[in-house]
Enzyme design. Sequence first.
Site, PDB file in Angstrom:
ATOM      1  N   LYS A  82       1.724  -1.179  24.736  1.00 18.33           N
ATOM      2  CA  LYS A  82       2.935  -0.300  24.481  1.00 18.33           C
ATOM      3  C   LYS A  82       3.303  -0.135  23.097  1.00 18.33           C
ATOM      4  CE  LYS A  82       4.806  -3.557  28.286  1.00 18.33           C
ATOM      5  NZ  LYS A  82       5.022  -2.492  29.255  1.00 18.33           N
TER       6      LYS A  82
ATOM      7  N   ARG B 189       1.115  -7.015  38.810  1.00 11.06           N
ATOM      8  CA  ARG B 189       0.552  -7.024  40.265  1.00 11.06           C
ATOM      9  C   ARG B 189      -0.638  -8.046  40.431  1.00 11.06           C
ATOM     10  NH1 ARG B 189       0.016  -0.798  40.060  1.00 11.06           N
ATOM     11  NH2 ARG B 189       2.015  -1.293  38.790  1.00 11.06           N
TER      12      ARG B 189
END
Length: 422
Positions: A200, A274
């Site tokens: 990020k 996930r």
Amino acid sequence: MTLKVLLSKDSAPSQWGEGALLSYKEDAVTIHAEGSDLVQMAARKLVSQGLSFFALEGDWELEQQWAFFQGSYDPKIDVQIDFAELSDDDNTELEARIQASRWMRSIVNETPEVLAPQVLAQEAADFIQSLAPDNVRYQIVSGQDLEKQGHVGTWEVGRGSTRPPAILKLEFDPKNDSSAPVAVLVGKGITFDSGGYSIKQSAGMMHMKADMGGAATVTAGLALAILRGLDKPVHLYLCCAENLISGHAYKLGDIITYPNGISVEIHNTDAEGRLVLADGLLMAGQTGAPLIIDAATLTGAAVTAVGEDYNAVFALDDDERNDYLNVAQSENERHWPLPLEPFHAAKCPSNFADTANSRAVKGGGPGGASNAAGFLSRFVPNDGKGWVHVDLAGAYNDNPTAYFSAGGTGHGFRTIAGKLLK
């Protein structure tokens, strides 16, 4: 000095301005509003003025007092509130909400240096056990033991950190008869998310200490349900890890194979939530529980879709989704449905595995939140019957808003508690 806080249905005197929310006397302030949203906004205004000692006086309802607490909470200020008189039942409910909310918001606001994965798992276990010490059993599985037990998603995501990943497996068993659970809660507990090798930008990492908001939400939801008198067995699984870069971190192009045989190619190491949730959902399915709820700060796409005032709700089971939304409405928590169909499970294709963990484009491409939910649907039993996925778009604010301080909001735990008690 303690400031008296009154409520009034009448408009503020003209000297305070047309439509003024607040009016003041020497030792008192009057909130000119009835609705909970405006009460919460007024509380936020008062705290932003440097006030921190309040006595609520007059005719206050439960939801109004709860709204005042929510708006006045601040991680930098020790706000003290003397609440107005309520019925015994309403007073018990208010105290329960505050206890669960304080724990939830404080742990979301904790620094990632303090809140390592094993620490998060232990803190959650200790909190739930403190509420029902004779009815809680738990174990924490960490490090390479995760891989040995088949919890490969949490292991792969967390193995790049020197602080090992961990999974909390907790059973609330009010009758101590080892009955099968009526519900299982699964929470994403990423205590810091750098994005891994799909790193990020710095600004995008600033609030990544809150990427364990799902774990905090389901834990607080179970806590509130227990405090409300939950008498049915419920299991809690928290999948905790730091997603960091190192020579031992998982990489793009890696393939993970889960115990159910599903192989997953890594197209984005920043789509890690996930992967850990898949472990929890597989465990949940093995219990045979008719209700599975997972909660996660999973996708930026959900925030784009519903903003920061709602949580997004997904389900393949229409009845379960609608019931969850009805409970949310009864608990005065804003939730909104987003699409999920069986075809969403195939929206992240791979040339080398059954699926990828994301599409190799920014944000996972169009429908990114639904695609993430579709990925999760591969790991739940019975074609998704009884399963609800909550993407916590409203879990955290980078900066103060008109209603909340900066940091964790506590949004969503009441709905989980309400659903468990149905």
